[in-house]
Motif scaffolding. Structure first.
Motif, short mmCIF file in Angstrom:
data_model
loop_
_atom_site.label_atom_id
_atom_site.label_comp_id
_atom_site.label_asym_id
_atom_site.label_seq_id
_atom_site.Cartn_x
_atom_site.Cartn_y
_atom_site.Cartn_z
N GLU A 143 0.83 -1.19 0.00
CA GLU A 143 0.00 0.00 0.00
C GLU A 143 0.87 1.26 0.00
O GLU A 143 0.60 2.22 -0.72
CB GLU A 143 -0.90 -0.01 1.24
N ALA A 164 3.90 1.42 -1.12
CA ALA A 164 4.51 1.51 -2.45
C ALA A 164 3.53 2.12 -3.44
O ALA A 164 3.90 2.99 -4.26
CB ALA A 164 4.95 0.12 -2.91
N ALA A 165 2.28 1.69 -3.36
CA ALA A 165 1.28 2.22 -4.28
C ALA A 165 1.04 3.71 -4.01
O ALA A 165 1.00 4.52 -4.96
CB ALA A 165 -0.03 1.44 -4.13
N LEU A 166 0.91 4.07 -2.75
CA LEU A 166 0.67 5.47 -2.42
C LEU A 166 1.87 6.34 -2.78
O LEU A 166 1.72 7.47 -3.26
CB LEU A 166 0.37 5.60 -0.92
N ARG A 220 4.03 5.68 -5.06
CA ARG A 220 4.08 5.82 -6.52
C ARG A 220 3.01 6.80 -6.99
O ARG A 220 3.26 7.62 -7.89
CB ARG A 220 3.87 4.44 -7.17
#
Lengths: 373, 880
Positions: free
Chosen positions: B728, B730-732, B734
């Motif tokens: 999460e 990493a996604a945020l 990115r």
């Protein structure tokens, strides 16, 4: 005529540490209570014996309360004879366990710890106890030459079968070593096997009973036991399946295609409402869906999750389909649109799976943010 | 919009007056007046006209009101594309706002509508873009410098204004940058990210908690796994131990050990038995050897006995002859001895009688001496007793007499003193002397006074004068001393001293003293005599006398008329014959003894010879069978030799067939040790099994495997949760990165027009200089001059001030480009700029003023002379 209940793999004391505490307690309790349910099934089927084909306990040294509760439950069913066979989890190497069992067992509990005939009254039981966790040999071989006179011969063993390697249940040991035709070779009226947690027929007189209380999401038949009746020596065994599970472990797979109504598929795949409180649901979503469809599915999952005793959803296998309408919902132009397009491209063509996954999640999150407004 | 004229009525220092500013041109208009003229009043009033509603009563409005109070009025004439208008506002009293056509005076709008007209003129909202173009005194930045809530609100407002401005300039700027949607998305993204990470991207919040949980669970699991491993090891070891115990206890193994031990014992026993046989054979051989030797010695003994018998018989005959001769000699010697003895006895009897008589004489004499001594001692004792009595008597007298020499001396001294005092008194005593011449006599105290002699008297004297009367004579009084008192005292002392001496007078005292001295001398004399008579003391003398008396007991001796001396003479005469008789007797005794010795020796020799002869006869046995016996002895010797040879052969045979006894013993030792070791091992295993069972029981009672497996599950779940949160993050991360990049890219395009306007102005100040803009504040962030890039906040106050003004000029040009001409109003700006820079700034201002109205208020008249531009008309009229 002899009637008995064949069960195995109770795995009493299994901790289920991966679950929240309340669920963990419920799972342990349901396993402990399975003995009473087996007793009920045996009585209902007119059986006088319950043969447990190994792995009655999950560990070699279970907690004293686990042992005591189990023995108490068996003693409570004093009209039945319980036969406990050492399996690979509770092999004879678990000497402390078997010492305690031998010391504390009530009179109606027989410990089949020797490869020697056991008189069941009207039949002779030929047990093949596991001396160690991985014996590496066919422990049922001795049954071929066992002298039992004219009595009905019943085999009880724990382990895999030669040509039976069902993938994920094979376990870490060597390939199954019990001869699948052991019943014929040893002139057994019935060979009750344990180790495989799903119910399985190996031959007309050779069965895995499966666990009486499910403990995983593997696609087994409903948890239960086998009610076996043998009229006379040489007679064919009459076998009836009995369900004894209290909790249901449901792995729900949803494989979506782009444009499909994921919410409808999801709702249709769920068990009836009445069953959900006793169901552990493991939802695995795969396939492809647009951002909007994915968001709608997520909302439906979040709405349904509290219905279940335990719920988990894995959308890692759900790929994002490139749908212009989804990106337009984020932004039709400008920086937001440019960011959405960048992420969509990375999700589809990222350098590696981690990058693609991160981009995918980021795009879904961006979409959610926009939909919140 | 351009300003053309401004009038202030009843504003601050212009209380009750109207100050007017007119003739404001299109380009630069400079209001350069001295301090306290009211430039800032013009500036503030103009600012209030555009930015304070007529109903406002806040500080900016109240600050315009003079101390005398009253309505504050500000009016400005503006020129727009629609014509010239006069905007007027009144605050605090007679409040109102109006917009009129300048030429016709026609009211266009009033109050609220007038406010709306003004808002439309300067921007969409009241604090619209025109706010960017006001530069107050000393302002060096483009934003309020403080961090108060008001400052933050002002910053946000200005940022929004700039965004609005640039949006207008760039067309769909909101669409390009995302605008508020982008802000909201980024805010949501950052909120979620901030909940999981620190500003530097390190885990925090739920992510950190998940990581910590994974770590804690991992450690706990490892500890339990180690415990389980130990338990497993103990179980395995106990299994092995029990297996070994089973093997050791197995009947077959036990029987094998017992068989092995029994076989070893049997083998050893056989070997020992054989060894015993060998021993016995050796013993038999030794006996045979001994017997063989004995038969040889028996044969030799027989021969020797025959020879000894003959020799003994010869010796016996010789000894018998010798014994007979010596016996005769002894008999003769005995007779001679008897005769000598009788003579000797006779002489000795005579001597003894004489000696007895001499003894009796001696005893009588001794008794006489003892009696004499006893008498002497009795006499001495008697004398001593007398001396002692005398001494004791004298001593008693001395003791009873107190007139010691010292006391006598004291009495003598006291008596002397009395005498002296008496003499002295007598010398001083009055006296009478009468020398009669007739018969008449004068009586004193009844006695006649003697003739011609001094008669002393004491105090008074009464003289009887016959026929005359009584003559009273007084010695008189008043004498200086009283000798009588001294005499009395001395007399008292004398009496005391005499009393101490036990005397009444000094004479008797002297007599007593003399008697005491005599008694003492007598005592000494008696004591001396006692010492002479009994030098060792009277008691010793008494004992000696008593003893002598006892010793003087008369002897009961027969009466003899001879004295001791006479008897001694007779004894001397008898001594010589007695000695001769004794010597003869002694000689006879010796001769007899020798004869007897010779006889006894001969008899002993004879007896020995007879015994030897008897022994030899006995040893030799009957002589008639001697030869036969010698033949038999020779035969036994041969037989013994044969037996010996056989025993030797038997022994050799046994030795040759003997098993290895040492090996048998070693094998038995081994077998016994093995059995013992097995038993010991069995005991050790039993103990180890008990210890392991205790350990296993303790561990198993805790259900450690269940705990471990539970922890493993929890660890897996926590790891999964941590991985999900990491994904999460990493996604945020990115997402935030992509959003930032997208907005930065958009803003690069967004700030293009500003840069386009700003760069020429900036280059007037610094060649090759460039400004970068912050994407959030949309204000210059850094200044690049050549390769170096500096943060705006690090620049000097002058440079910051210059950049702030140039940026406003650029924004103003953007306003102008979109058809919204807005004047730039500078109130005492460029206060931090040096002379060279201020000239360049003037150039920049003039460049901007080519299509931009700029109104400059300054008190620096000289410095701003070179700015150029127009000078407006300023007037102040009287009271209303």
């Amino acid at each position: 005529m002899i009637r008995f209940l064949h069960a195995s793999d109770l795995h009493l004391g299994k901790p289920f540490g991966g679950f929240p505490e309340d669920v963990r307690a419920r799972l342990r309790q349901s396993r402990q209570e399975v003995i009473a349910r087996l007793a009920g099934a045996a009585r209902e089927g007119g059986a006088a014996h319950v043969l447990l084909a190994g792995d009655t306990f999950d560990q070699e040294t279970p907690a004293p309360t686990t042992i005591r509760h189990a023995l108490n439950a068996m003693q409570a069913a004093s009209d039945l004879t319980w036969v406990l066979l050492p399996g690979n989890h509770d092999s004879l190497a678990a000497s402390e366990l078997w010492r305690v069992l031998a010391a504390d067992r009530p009179g109606n509990v027989i410990l089949a710890t020797d490869a020697a005939p056991v008189d069941l009254g009207g039949a002779v039981l030929l047990p093949a106890p596991c001396p160690v966790r991985h014996p590496g040999r066919d422990l049922t071989e001795w049954m071929d030459d066992a002298e039992t006179g004219e009595a009905i011969r019943i085999g009880l063993a724990h382990g895999g079968v030669h040509d039976f390697r069902p993938g994920e249940d094979a376990g870490p040991g060597p390939a199954g070593v019990i001869a699948p035709d052991r019943a014929e070779r040893a002139n057994l009226a019935y060979l009750g096997l344990g180790d495989w947690h799903g119910r399985l027929r190996i031959g007309p007189a050779t069965w895995y009973s499966g666990t009486p209380e499910a403990d995983s999401f593997k696609p087994h038949a409903p948890a239960g036991a086998l009610l076996v009746g043998i009229a006379a020596p040489g007679a064919r065994a009459e076998i009836a399946e009995v369900e004894t599970g209290a909790l249901r472990w449901a792995r729900i797979g949803l494989d979506l295609v782009a444009g499909e109504d994921g919410v409808a598929r999801h709702d249709a795949a769920l068990p009836p409402l009445a069953e959900r409180a006793t169901t552990l649901a493991d939802l695995v979503v795969t396939g492809r869906a647009g951002l909007a469809a994915r968001a709608a599915l997520m909302a439906a999952i979040r709405a349904a999750a509290p219905d279940f005793l335990w719920h988990r959803a894995d959308l890692g296998g759900l790929a994002v389909s490139q749908e212009l309408a989804d990106l337009d919902q984020i932004a039709t132009s400008g920086a937001l649109r440019r960011a959405a397009e960048t992420l969509a491209q990375e999700a589809a063509e990222g350098a590696d799976a981690a990058a693609r996954h991160a981009a995918h999640a980021a795009l879904a999150r961006l979409f959610e943010y926009r939909m919140e407004e | 919009m351009k300003l053309r004229a401004l009038s202030l009525t009843n504003v601050r220092k212009f209380a009750g007056k109207t100050a007017s500013l007119s003739g404001i041109g299109d380009g630069i208009t400079v209001v350069s007046e001295a301090n306290e003229f009211g430039k800032s009043t013009f500036f503030d009033a103009l600012h209030a006209l555009f930015f304070e509603r007529f109903g406002a009563t806040g500080k900016p409005v109240k600050a315009l009101q003079p101390r005398s109070g009253g309505s504050v009025r500000v009016a400005v004439e503006v020129q727009t594309g629609a014509g010239r208008f006069v905007i007027e506002k009144r605050w605090l009293a007679q409040k109102g706002a109006s917009v009129r056509e300048a030429e016709s005076g026609r009211l266009i709008a009033s109050d609220g509508e007038a406010e709306a007209w003004i808002a439309g003129l300067i921007g969409d909202d009241r604090d619209g873009p025109a706010g960017l173009l006001w530069v107050r005194q000393g302002l060096v930045g483009l934003e309020p410098p403080g961090s108060s809530a008001a400052d933050k609100a002002e910053k946000a407002r200005l940022a929004e204004t700039r965004r609005d401005l640039l949006s207008s300039v760039a067309g769909e700027i909101d669409a390009m940058t995302g605008g508020q949607r982008m802000d909201r998305v980024l805010r949501r993204c950052r909120e979620e990210l901030d909940a999981l990470t620190t500003p530097t991207g390190r885990p925090s919040g739920a992510w950190k908690a998940a990581q910590d949980e994974v770590k804690d669970l991992g450690q706990a699991h490892d500890a339990l796994a180690a415990q389980c491993a130990a338990l497993g090891d103990a179980l395995r070891e106990r299994g092995e131990v029990m297996g070994e115990i089973a093997r050791l206890d197995a009947p077959g193994a036990r029987a094998r050990r017992e068989r092995d031990l029994a076989a070893a014992r049997q083998e050893a026993r056989l070997a020992e038995d054989h060894a015993a046989k060998v021993g016995r054979a050796e013993q038999a051989l030794k006996i045979a050897v001994l017997e063989h030797g004995e038969t040889g010695r028996e044969r030799d003994a027989l021969a020797e006995a025959a020879r000894a018998r003959t020799e003994a018989e010869h010796a016996r005959r010789d000894a018998a002859e010798q014994a007979a001769g010596t016996a005769c000699a002894a008999t003769q010697a005995e007779r001679e001895r008897d005769l000598a003895r009788a003579a000797h006895e006779e002489a000795r009897g005579a001597l003894r009688a004489l000696q007895d008589a001499l003894g009796g004489a001696h005893r009588r004499e001794t008794a006489e001496r003892d009696a004499a001594r006893a008498r002497d001692l009795a006499d001495r004792l008697k004398a001593a007793e007398g001396h002692r009595a005398e001494a004791e008597k004298a001593a008693a007298l001395v003791q009873a007499n107190p007139a010691t020499p010292a006391r006598l001396a004291a009495a003598e001294a006291a008596d002397g003193e009395v005498e002296r005092l008496r003499a002295a008194l007598a010398a001083r005593r009055p006296s009478l002397r009468i020398d009669y011449c007739g018969d008449l006599r004068v009586a004193l105290g009844g006695r006649d006074l003697p003739h011609g002699r001094d008669v002393p008297f004491d105090e008074r004297a009464s003289l009887e004068l016959p026929g005359i009367g009584c003559l009273q004579i007084s010695a008189g009084t008043g004498r200086a001393a009283d000798p009588a008192a001294d005499l009395d005292a001395a007399t008292a002392r004398l009496a005391a001293a005499l009393s101490a001496c036990g005397a009444e007078t000094i004479e008797t005292a002297r007599q007593s003293a003399e008697a005491r001295t005599a008694d003492a001398a007598r005592e000494r004399l008696a004591a001396g005599r006692l010492d002479a008579v009994a030098p060792d003391g009277l008691e010793a003398l008494r004992r000696a006398a008593a003893e002598a008396a006892r010793a003087a007991t008369p002897a009961a001796e027969p009466p003899d008329s001879r004295s001791a001396a006479q008897i001694e003479a007779e004894l001397d005469a008898a001594a010589a014959p007695a000695a001769a008789a004794r010597a003869a007797f002694e000689t006879a005794e010796r001769d007899l003894a020798r004869a007897r010795e010779n006889s006894a020796a001969a008899a002993a020799t004879l007896a020995a010879a007879e015994r030897a002869c008897a022994g030899a006869l006995t040893a030799a046995g009957p002589s008639e069978t001697m030869e036969a016996r010698q033949r038999e002895a020779a035969e036994r010797e041969r037989s013994a030799a044969q037996t010996r040879a056989k025993c030797q052969a038997d022994l050799d045979e046994l030795i040759a067939a003997a098993p290895d006894l040492l090996s048998a013993r070693a094998n038995l030792t081994r077998a016994e040790a093995a059995a013992k070791a097995a038993e010991k091992r069995r005991n050790q295993l039993g103990e180890r099994r008990s210890a392991l069972s205790a350990e296993i029981g303790a561990q198993a009672s805790q259900g450690v495997e269940e705990q471990r497996d539970e922890l493993a599950g929890r660890l897996a779940a926590a790891s999964e949760r941590e991985a999900r949160l990491a994904g999460e993050v990493a996604a945020l991360t990115r997402l935030r990165q992509v959003l930032d990049e997208a907005r930065s890219a958009a803003r690069d395009a967004y700030f293009g027009p500003v840069q386009e306007e700003l760069t020429p102005l900036l280059n007037i100040l610094h060649a090759d200089a460039a400004l970068s803009f912050d994407s959030d504040s949309m204000l210059p962030r850094t200044l690049s001059r050549g390769p170096e890039e500096e943060g705006l906040e690090t620049l000097s106050g002058g440079t910051q001030e210059q950049i702030a003004i140039l940026t406003r000029l650029a924004f103003a040009r953007l306003f102008a480009r979109q058809g919204r001409q807005m004047p730039i109003i500078l109130d005492d700006a460029l206060v931090y700029s040096d002379d060279s820079r201020i000239v360049k700034m003037f150039t920049a201002l003039n460049r901007a003023a080519m299509d931009q109205q700029i109104i400059v208020f300054s008190c620096r008249q000289l410095a701003f002379e070179s700015l150029g531009g127009q000078r407006p008309d300023i007037s102040v009229t009287g009271a209303l």
